[in-house]
Design an enzyme around this catalytic site. Structure first.
Site, PDB file in Angstrom:
ATOM      1  CB  CYS A  72      83.785  -6.957   5.580  1.00 31.05           C
ATOM      2  SG  CYS A  72      84.832  -8.184   4.775  1.00 31.05           S
ATOM      3  N   GLY A  87      97.737  -5.732  17.285  1.00 33.92           N
ATOM      4  CA  GLY A  87      96.903  -6.846  16.853  1.00 33.92           C
ATOM      5  C   GLY A  87      96.966  -6.990  15.346  1.00 33.92           C
ATOM      6  CE1 TYR A  88      91.812  -8.442  11.688  1.00 35.41           C
ATOM      7  CE2 TYR A  88      91.656  -8.841  14.044  1.00 35.41           C
ATOM      8  CZ  TYR A  88      91.062  -8.511  12.849  1.00 35.41           C
ATOM      9  OH  TYR A  88      89.716  -8.239  12.799  1.00 35.41           O
ATOM     10  CB  ILE A  89      93.418  -4.160  12.500  1.00 35.25           C
ATOM     11  CG1 ILE A  89      92.194  -5.070  12.400  1.00 35.25           C
ATOM     12  CG2 ILE A  89      93.188  -2.881  11.694  1.00 35.25           C
ATOM     13  CD1 ILE A  89      90.924  -4.453  12.980  1.00 35.25           C
ATOM     14  CG  ASP A 115      81.985  -7.786  13.836  1.00 37.58           C
ATOM     15  OD1 ASP A 115      82.131  -9.002  13.618  1.00 37.58           O
ATOM     16  OD2 ASP A 115      82.703  -6.904  13.321  1.00 37.58           O
ATOM     17  CG  HIS A 122     105.763 -32.307  -6.024  1.00 36.42           C
ATOM     18  ND1 HIS A 122     106.438 -31.814  -4.929  1.00 36.42           N
ATOM     19  CD2 HIS A 122     106.674 -32.386  -7.040  1.00 36.42           C
ATOM     20  CE1 HIS A 122     107.702 -31.605  -5.250  1.00 36.42           C
ATOM     21  NE2 HIS A 122     107.867 -31.941  -6.541  1.00 36.42           N
TER      22      HIS A 122
END
Length: 465
Positions: free
Chosen positions: A43, A185-187, A312, A444
């Site tokens: 990471c 995919g996301y990578i 993982d 806001h």
């Protein structure tokens, strides 16, 4: 051969491992951590952090390019910019180095002993660590396996030469003229989008019929539209067959006999990740496995007493924040705490353009469980802050039970929505109902107002649309 005894040995100093070790040290546990490379794991060193640095640099370059010549975005006009990718990579490396030092400092502050080397089990209480200065034996009452994962290599496209892994691409010193990304995919999409913004001609090759196949089609539509605007060629239902004879292109097929070659200076392969267990000596143990992954229970305990596994190496979802939460929990358990993994959701973020966030159940997932739902959706095109930032693409969507309005899931796609992910997860973890979100004053003008407006819409009285 030197010997060390400790109460806790953590193998791997990635997000899960170093968090576990730091927390254990804070709790007064005699802790040793082993890491074969730099602290921070994939990471920090070749994943989340450097890729997001590169994505940000690409975003900034793309913005400046749109201010060049007669375009005058926001009324700002500049000369045609250039990108020095080598300098960008140096900047990225500086961030990684600072964080490496930070993790090391935190481990030292917690009085964790750091061993740089490769660990291999001898038995359930003993690990051999090979370091540059020789071998060491570590005997531990408790051991945490936190060895992470590595990119999957395709047999037809082994890494090397023009074929890059997600780690390799983060060391390029020049932008490739033609980049083919295998895996939508996301990578693959995060990195492919970044290089497209930096000037590469990018093609995405995805074997399924949709990019980002783990997200529902409605969330993916704005991403597909933006890719087209960037000139990215997206090929779905396409299979990578290997390099051509000259190694200057990728041969793809439609799954049948029809083949063609895509010219490529570099080919980035992002088809998944595998657990890092090779060479760890797991054959010396009697661990239950779930395929290639280490099987764990709700306390991250393996089938052997005193051995835990996190991150993982234990399977999906392969997310750093999941590993961190597991590591913190395991440290508490070893210290005598009564903890159990009972998370209602783990938010997932895709740092594409626009960004995608998913927490909890999607509408389809809720209906698959035979739950009658209310859905509220609010577009950023009706959000004042999004308009002022020229970022009107996307929406926020809330999925709630129809009977009691309990929030089951929240999804969003849009610029900067990654920063809303914690609010989404908090709402689900705290058991919020639609009335709780609607009744909470949102500042806001902010993008977060779309979250409140989606709740109002689900309750049947949307205010700004």
């Amino acid at each position: 051969m030197k010997e060390i005894s400790c109460k806790l040995l953590v193998i791997g100093a990635g997000p899960g491992g170093y968090v576990c070790a730091i927390r254990a040290g804070q709790l007064g546990i005699d802790t040793v951590i082993v890491e074969r490379s730099k602290p921070g794991g994939t990471c920090l060193n070749v994943g989340c952090i450097p890729s997001k640095a590169l994505i940000h640099a690409a975003d900034e370059f793309d913005k400046v390019r749109h201010m060049a010549g007669d375009k005058a975005m926001f009324g700002i006009r500049v000369q045609q910019p250039t990108l020095d990718l080598a300098a960008t990579m140096d900047w990225k490396d500086g961030i990684v180095d600072r964080l490496n030092l930070g993790v090391t400092g935190l481990l030292q502050k917690a009085k964790v002993k750091i061993l740089e080397g490769t660990a291999k089990f001898r038995d359930g209480k003993t690990v051999l660590v090979e370091t540059e200065t020789g071998s060491q034996i570590v005997r531990a009452e408790n051991i945490v396996i936190a060895t992470g994962s590595a990119p999957v290599e395709l047999p037809v496209l082994p890494f090397g030469g023009v074929v890059l892994s997600s780690a390799d691409v983060l060391s390029l010193r020049e932008v490739p003229r033609k980049l083919v990304v295998v895996g939508g995919g996301y990578i693959g999409l995060e990195l492919g989008t970044a290089f497209a913004k930096m000037g590469a001609e990018v093609t995405i090759v995805e074997a399924t019929e949709q990019i980002l196949p783990h997200y529902d089609a409605e969330l993916v539509k704005p991403v597909v539209k933006r890719l087209a605007e960037l000139g990215v060629n997206v090929l779905v239902g396409a299979k990578a067959e290997g390099l051509d004879d000259q190694e200057t292109g990728l041969v793809i097929s439609d799954g049948g006999e029809n083949q063609r070659t895509l010219p490529a200076d570099k080919i980035l392969v992002t088809v998944g990740r595998r657990p890092c267990t090779e060479g760890l000596g797991l054959e010396e143990l009697d661990l239950d496995m779930a395929g290639r992954f280490v099987r764990i229970d709700e306390r991250c305990r393996t089938s052997m007493r005193g051995i835990y596994a996190i991150g993982d190496v234990t399977g999906e979802p392969m997310l750093a924040h999941r590993a961190m939460a597991q590591g913190e929990m395991v440290a508490d358990i070893i210290a005598g705490g009564r903890r159990v993994w009972d998370k209602r959701c783990i938010p997932a973020v895709c740092f594409t353009d626009p960004e995608v966030v998913s927490a909890g159940l999607s509408p389809a997932e809720a209906r698959a469980q035979s739950i009658d739902v209310k859905i509220g959706q609010f577009p950023f095109s009706a959000n004042g802050r999004a308009m002022t930032m020229a970022a009107e693409s996307g929406f926020v969507r809330i999925v709630a039970r129809a009977d009691n309005h309990l929030v089951l899931g929240i999804q969003a796609v849009g610029s900067g929505v990654s920063e809303l992910s914690s609010a989404f997860a908090l709402a689900i973890e705290m058991g919020a109902r639609l009335e709780d979100i609607a009744g909470t004053i949102h500042a806001h003008p902010t993008r977060s107002e779309a979250f409140q407006e989606a709740a109002f819409k689900a309750l049947g009285h949307g205010l700004h649309m």
